[in-house]
Structure formats: structure tokens, C-alpha cells
Scaffold this motif. Structure first.
Motif, PDB file in Angstrom:
ATOM      1  N   HIS A   1       6.762   9.788   4.639  1.00  0.00           N
ATOM      2  CA  HIS A   1       7.319   9.134   5.837  1.00  0.00           C
ATOM      3  C   HIS A   1       7.842   7.741   5.485  1.00  0.00           C
ATOM      4  CE1 HIS A   1       5.797  12.279   8.412  1.00  0.00           C
ATOM      5  NE2 HIS A   1       4.571  12.129   7.889  1.00  0.00           N
ATOM      6  N   LYS A   2       8.891   7.359   6.152  1.00  0.00           N
ATOM      7  CA  LYS A   2       9.435   6.015   5.962  1.00  0.00           C
ATOM      8  C   LYS A   2       8.642   5.009   6.828  1.00  0.00           C
ATOM      9  CE  LYS A   2      13.721   3.364   6.211  1.00  0.00           C
ATOM     10  NZ  LYS A   2      15.144   3.398   6.591  1.00  0.00           N
ATOM     11  N   VAL A   3       8.119   3.982   6.183  1.00  0.00           N
ATOM     12  CA  VAL A   3       7.365   2.957   6.911  1.00  0.00           C
ATOM     13  C   VAL A   3       8.331   1.831   7.326  1.00  0.00           C
ATOM     14  CG1 VAL A   3       5.531   1.230   6.799  1.00  0.00           C
ATOM     15  CG2 VAL A   3       5.256   3.468   5.681  1.00  0.00           C
TER      16      VAL A   3
ATOM     17  N   GLN B   1       0.837  -1.209   0.000  1.00  0.00           N
ATOM     18  CA  GLN B   1       0.000   0.000   0.000  1.00  0.00           C
ATOM     19  C   GLN B   1       0.874   1.261   0.000  1.00  0.00           C
ATOM     20  OE1 GLN B   1      -2.573   0.236   3.386  1.00  0.00           O
ATOM     21  NE2 GLN B   1      -3.810   1.891   2.518  1.00  0.00           N
ATOM     22  N   HIS B   2       1.942   1.277   0.792  1.00  0.00           N
ATOM     23  CA  HIS B   2       2.871   2.417   0.850  1.00  0.00           C
ATOM     24  C   HIS B   2       3.626   2.552  -0.465  1.00  0.00           C
ATOM     25  CE1 HIS B   2       5.192   5.478   2.825  1.00  0.00           C
ATOM     26  NE2 HIS B   2       6.349   4.803   2.637  1.00  0.00           N
ATOM     27  N   LEU B   3       3.983   1.408  -1.048  1.00  0.00           N
ATOM     28  CA  LEU B   3       4.715   1.422  -2.312  1.00  0.00           C
ATOM     29  C   LEU B   3       3.858   2.025  -3.419  1.00  0.00           C
ATOM     30  CD1 LEU B   3       7.222   0.589  -3.937  1.00  0.00           C
ATOM     31  CD2 LEU B   3       6.142  -1.644  -4.273  1.00  0.00           C
TER      32      LEU B   3
END
Length: 587
Positions: A234-236, A188-190
Motif C-alpha cells: 500500500h502507498k503511505v 518504517q514503511h521504507l
């Protein structure tokens, strides 16, 4: 008749060794025929005491006097406690001593000896034999009992292994689900990062077009998005799950697994001397047919029973039938090979066992479950019996019909083979003919060898004890033809004589006792005796099983020792005991 192979040979003269004994020398303890009496007393020795054989040991043999060598001691000095001759009564050495008649002392001692002999022979010796059998039975059952305990522990371990495997599988599924969830968050973040990256790629293309163009309008319309793209996402960072095993506490596991009670030894007065004053069992003058049931077999061969509710029979078809005492069919079992079994028997714990000649196996059946106990190679199982300690005794013959033997099995393990006597001669006829087998209460192994026309009895160690080849009789003129065999609580051996339509009863030493021939037998074949000494006879041609009462159990009435049998002439005494002791008849 060779005395080595017979329990019924007559006593011979000790001198000529051929004539039947008629007299006995009470002084020399020699058995004599009439012809050899003169030869025995020809040495002019005046002490010979020749009496009829039945009156042997009637003449007392007194000790010789140490001082007066021509005299025998017929008195006993009470003060000196020694035997003396009559000359001592007037000697100074025994002056004023009191003398007793030695024959009277002997008589009292003889009573004591006979009392002890009766006690030891009838009570104590049988009790110790029972104790030995009891302990040997316990020892023989150890493998089975401890094997069952080991099997329980093994099953417990398997349960734990299954539970551990189940928990392990559940943890694996939990890890797989966590992995999928972790992967979903990262994907999802990608997707969001890739969307921004796509806008940047488009902006780069527009900037390159404007930079290379002289079009003023394009430059004026350009709006910068660099500041927007400069706001990085933000970095997950997701943490990986960890497994925290609990410490293995071996002592706790040992407790949870289960406990084994320790061996507990308790000494108690469990044994009692076998007092014959309580129970006596005698043969009925006229054995009685109690009941008869038809099995439906055209050729009935074997019968065996565990109780009056389970009387098993087998014949010429591939079905083993179970009846109750009233003759009602309880159940039918088919054979595994589809062929009739050679024989059947019942184990102590209620399993039915049979020999399957087609597959050369011994089969055990209970509750419809079939288990192969053993399978022979090169040999074919014939008849069988279950011993007092649960072993199997199986008669068998080899594939070439040239040899026969008896083999003892504990489970599927061969423990003993019985085939030859001490001279290396075969104990049994060399063929595949019928050889029914039974174990006696004294642990002798009894085989009815049809082809040899003999009952062959060996000891527990396999040593030949005797052969019974029939009894001479004016009423039984046909050759002895033994088929089935069984033994009762009195160590008596019963064997069916098919051709003469009777049952022979022998004692444990092979002495003929009597026939059972008044029950209208037709082709008597297989035999068995239940715990109450009721005899079951399978008739080959009629398919009937007959229940015969041939023993009376006496438990009350006499004070003191009960004789081995009631007086044959005293009908009132017999009828009294028959009335008092005969069990309830089956109607």
C-alpha cells in the motif's frame, strides 16, 4: 556698603545722597538730613511740612480747591459727594447741604485701606503664592508622573512580547515533534519496501543462473515467486499539518492590554486663605538644645533629615551613616568610589543623594540600590540641595579651580546655570572651596560662600537679591565664616559661623534677626531644618549632631490678628505660650 549688594544699608538723604536720613518733608515726600533742610525750604514755598523721619506721613495733604485756589479742601459735601473748602459752606451753590469733616472721612477710609492691606498682605497674597507654587509643582512633576505611566505601559508591552515569544516557541517545538513522527512512519514503511526489494534482487540472480545453465535438476527445483512479488505494498500518504491563525481583533487586544483612566477635572474648594489667626511662629529668646548625638566621625561635615527616624550624616570617611533621634545607628552606606562624598541630601520621595568628587557624579541611593543621576565633564560637583519641586541644585567648580557656578537639574537634564550677575561679574568666589546651598520657601537660592565670607542670595531666575557679609557685634569679633546653610518655614535663612561658634538667622530680605550662640557650639558646620522647624547642627571637630529648638509654634489663644512676635517685655504671655505650644521633649 554698596546698597546693590546688601540687604542692610541705611536710608540716605535724597538731596546729598550720602548722609543718613533724619527728617522728612511730608508735603514733597523727600527724605532729608539736617544739613539739607535749609536747602529744601529755601524756595519760600510755605507748604513744606518737615517732620522727623519716624513721624513721616503724619501731616495730611488736602486737595486744592478748584474754585478758591488759595484754599485747601478740608470738608466734604455729602449731597454733591465732593471735597470742598470752608468757603462753600456759605455759598448758594451748596445751600442747605450737609458738610462732613474730610479728615474724619479720611480716617475711616484709612482704616478700610489698612484692613484690606492686612488681608491682602497677610492672607490673600501668600495664598495665591502658595497656589502658584502648587500649580508649578504639579507642572514640574508631570514629566515624572507621565514618565512612570509610560514605563508601566512599556512593561505591559514587554510582558505581552514575552508571552507571544513563549507561545511561538511552544508552537515551534510542537511542529518539530510532528515532523519527527512523520519521518518515523515513512522510515518504517521504507524499511519494509527495501526488504522486499532485497528478495527480488536475490530472485533475479537465481533466475539468471538457471537461465544460463543446462542443469535439469536446478530447473526442476525452481519455484516461481513472481505472483508473491506482484502484490505491491500500500502507498503511505501522510498529510502535512497546517497552521490556522485566529483573526487578530485589534479592539479586543486593546481591551485585554489594559485601560488608561481619562483625565478627570474636578473643581473644588481646595484652597483656603492663609489666616495668621491660626498659627504664629516666633523666635525663642533663648534657643534650647533638645538632644545631641555622636556620629563617630572625626570630621563631620553634613547632616540632612527626612524624619526623626532618618537623620543622615557624612564626614571624612567613605561611609554615610543614618541615625534616629535617639542617636541609635540605623544603617551605614558605603560610597561607590570609596572616597568621602562632598555633601548629602534627601529627596522628597526618600532617596539619598550625594556628590562624589572622585567620579564627578551625583549618586542616588535607596534600599541599597545605587543609581548615577548625572556625571559632569570638566566640572567637579561640590554641595547640593533638593528643591521643593524635586529639582537638584548643585554647586560646582571647574578643573582649573578658576570658576564656580550653581546648576539646576531636573533628573539628569540641565535646566539652569547661575554664575554671573547683571554686570557680568562672578556671583561666587572662583575656587573649589565649600559652597553649601539651600532653596528658600520663596524659591530664592541661598549659597554660603565660605571663601567670599558671604551669603549670596539670588532669585529663582538667578538675579542677585543681596549679599550678607556678617553683622557687626561686640561679642563676635572674628571675621564672618559661613559654612552650612538652611532655610525654614518662615523663609528665614540660617547659616553656621564656624569661627565664631554661632548660627546667624536672617529674614528673607537679608536683614539680620539674631544669633543662636547659647548651645555650646564647637565648629558648627552643616545645617538642616526638619518639617517642624527643628534645627540640626553638625559639629565638625566633635562629630556631634545637635538638635536645637529656636521657634515657637503658636496655634491658639489670640482672637483676631496675631502679631508678628509676642511682646518681648511680657514674660507672662510668653511663658503661657511656651507652656501651651512647646512640643513633647525628647528624653
Amino acid at each position: 556698603m554698596d546698597p546693590r549688594y546688601s540687604g542692610q544699608d541705611v536710608i540716605r538723604c535724597d538731596l546729598c545722597e550720602t548722609a543718613v536720613v533724619q527728617m522728612h518733608c511730608d508735603f514733597c515726600h523727600v527724605n532729608l538730613c539736617v544739613a539739607c533742610i535749609g536747602k529744601h525750604v529755601s524756595d519760600d514755598y510755605d507748604k513744606h511740612k518737615v517732620v522727623p523721619f519716624k513721624q513721616r506721613k503724619s501731616t495730611l495733604i488736602y486737595p486744592k480747591c478748584a474754585t478758591h485756589q488759595t484754599k485747601s479742601c478740608d470738608l466734604h459735601c455729602r449731597e454733591c459727594n465732593i471735597p470742598v473748602c470752608s468757603l462753600y459752606t456759605v455759598s448758594n451753590e451748596h445751600e442747605k447741604h450737609k458738610f462732613l469733616v474730610l479728615s474724619e472721612i479720611y480716617g475711616e477710609k484709612k482704616k478700610s485701606v489698612r484692613k484690606d492691606l492686612t488681608e491682602l498682605e497677610n492672607n490673600l497674597s501668600p495664598t495665591y503664592k502658595t497656589i502658584v507654587i502648587d500649580i508649578e509643582t504639579q507642572m514640574a512633576s508631570l514629566d515624572g508622573d507621565y514618565g512612570k505611566l509610560t514605563e508601566i505601559v512599556t512593561k505591559r508591552g514587554e510582558e505581552w512580547h514575552r508571552e507571544i515569544d513563549r507561545v511561538t516557541q511552544e508552537k515551534k517545538i510542537e511542529i518539530h515533534e510532528m515532523k519527527n513522527k512523520h519521518l518515523g512512519i515513512l522510515m518504517q514503511h521504507l524499511d519494509k519496501i527495501k526488504q522486499v526489494q532485497s528478495l527480488i534482487d536475490k530472485a533475479l540472480l537465481s533466475l539468471k543462473v538457471i537461465d544460463e545453465s543446462n542443469n535439469v535438476t536446478m530447473a526442476l527445483e525452481y519455484t516461481s515467486r513472481t505472483e508473491e512479488f506482484s502484490q505491491l505494498p500500500h502507498k503511505v500518504q501522510l498529510s502535512l499539518p497546517t497552521f490556522s491563525p485566529q483573526n487578530i481583533n485589534r479592539e479586543e487586544i486593546y481591551k485585554l492590554f489594559g485601560s488608561i483612566t481619562p483625565i478627570f477635572t474636578k473643581k473644588e474648594d481646595g484652597y483656603r486663605p492663609k489666616k495668621q489667626v491660626a498659627v504664629a511662629k516666633i523666635l525663642l529668646e533663648e534657643p534650647e538644645l533638645i538632644t545631641s548625638m555622636n556620629t563617630g566621625y572625626k570630621s563631620l561635615r553634613s547632616v540632612t533629615c527626612l524624619s526623626e527616624e532618618e537623620i543622615w550624616s557624612e564626614g571624612s570617611v567613605d561611609a554615610i551613616k543614618c541615625f534616629n533621634i535617639q542617636g541609635s545607628l540605623r544603617k551605614i552606606l558605603g560610597t561607590k568610589s570609596g572616597k568621602p562624598p562632598n555633601d548629602i541630601s534627601v529627596t522628597i520621595d526618600g532617596y539619598l543623594v550625594d556628590t562624589d568628587w572622585k567620579t564627578r557624579a551625583v549618586i542616588k541611593v535607596k534600599d541599597g540600590q545605587i543609581e548615577k543621576v548625572l556625571k559632569l565633564q570638566g566640572w567637579v560637583p561640590n554641595q547640593l540641595c533638593v528643591t521643593s519641586n524635586g529639582d537638584l541644585l548643585v554647586t560646582m567648580y571647574n578643573e582649573g579651580f578658576a570658576q564656580s557656578k550653581v546648576v539646576r537639574y531636573s533628573g539628569s537634564t540641565e535646566k539652569q546655570t547661575i554664575q554671573f550677575d547683571d554686570e557680568g561679574e562672578p556671583l561666587y568666589s572662583r575656587n573649589g572651596y565649600i559652597k553649601y546651598i539651600s532653596e528658600n520657601r520663596n524659591l530664592d537660592i541661598c549659597v554660603a560662600d565660605y571663601k567670599a565670607s558671604a551669603v549670596v542670595v539670588v532669585s529663582q531666575a538667578g538675579k542677585l537679591r543681596f549679599r550678607y557679609i556678617g553683622q557687626c557685634s561686640t561679642t563676635k569679633k572674628l571675621p564672618f565664616n559661613p559654612r552650612g546653610i538652611t532655610t525654614d518655614s518662615q523663609c528665614q535663612i540660617l547659616t553656621s559661623d564656624r569661627i565664631n561658634n554661632c548660627i546667624h538667622i536672617l529674614d528673607q530680605n537679608g536683614q539680620f534677626l539674631r544669633y543662636i550662640d547659647n548651645c555650646d557650639f564647637k565648629d558648627p558646620y552643616g545645617l538642616c531644618v526638619d518639617k517642624n522647624d527643628n534645627l540640626f547642627v553638625a559639629e565638625y571637630s566633635t562629630g556631634d549632631v545637635k538638635m536645637i529648638e529656636y521657634i515657637i509654634h503658636i496655634s491658639h489663644g489670640f482672637e483676631g490678628d496675631i502679631p508678628e512676635c509676642l511682646p518681648q517685655g511680657d514674660r507672662k504671655v510668653q511663658e503661657c505660650y511656651v507652656t501651651r505650644c512647646r512640643r513633647q521633649r525628647v528624653t
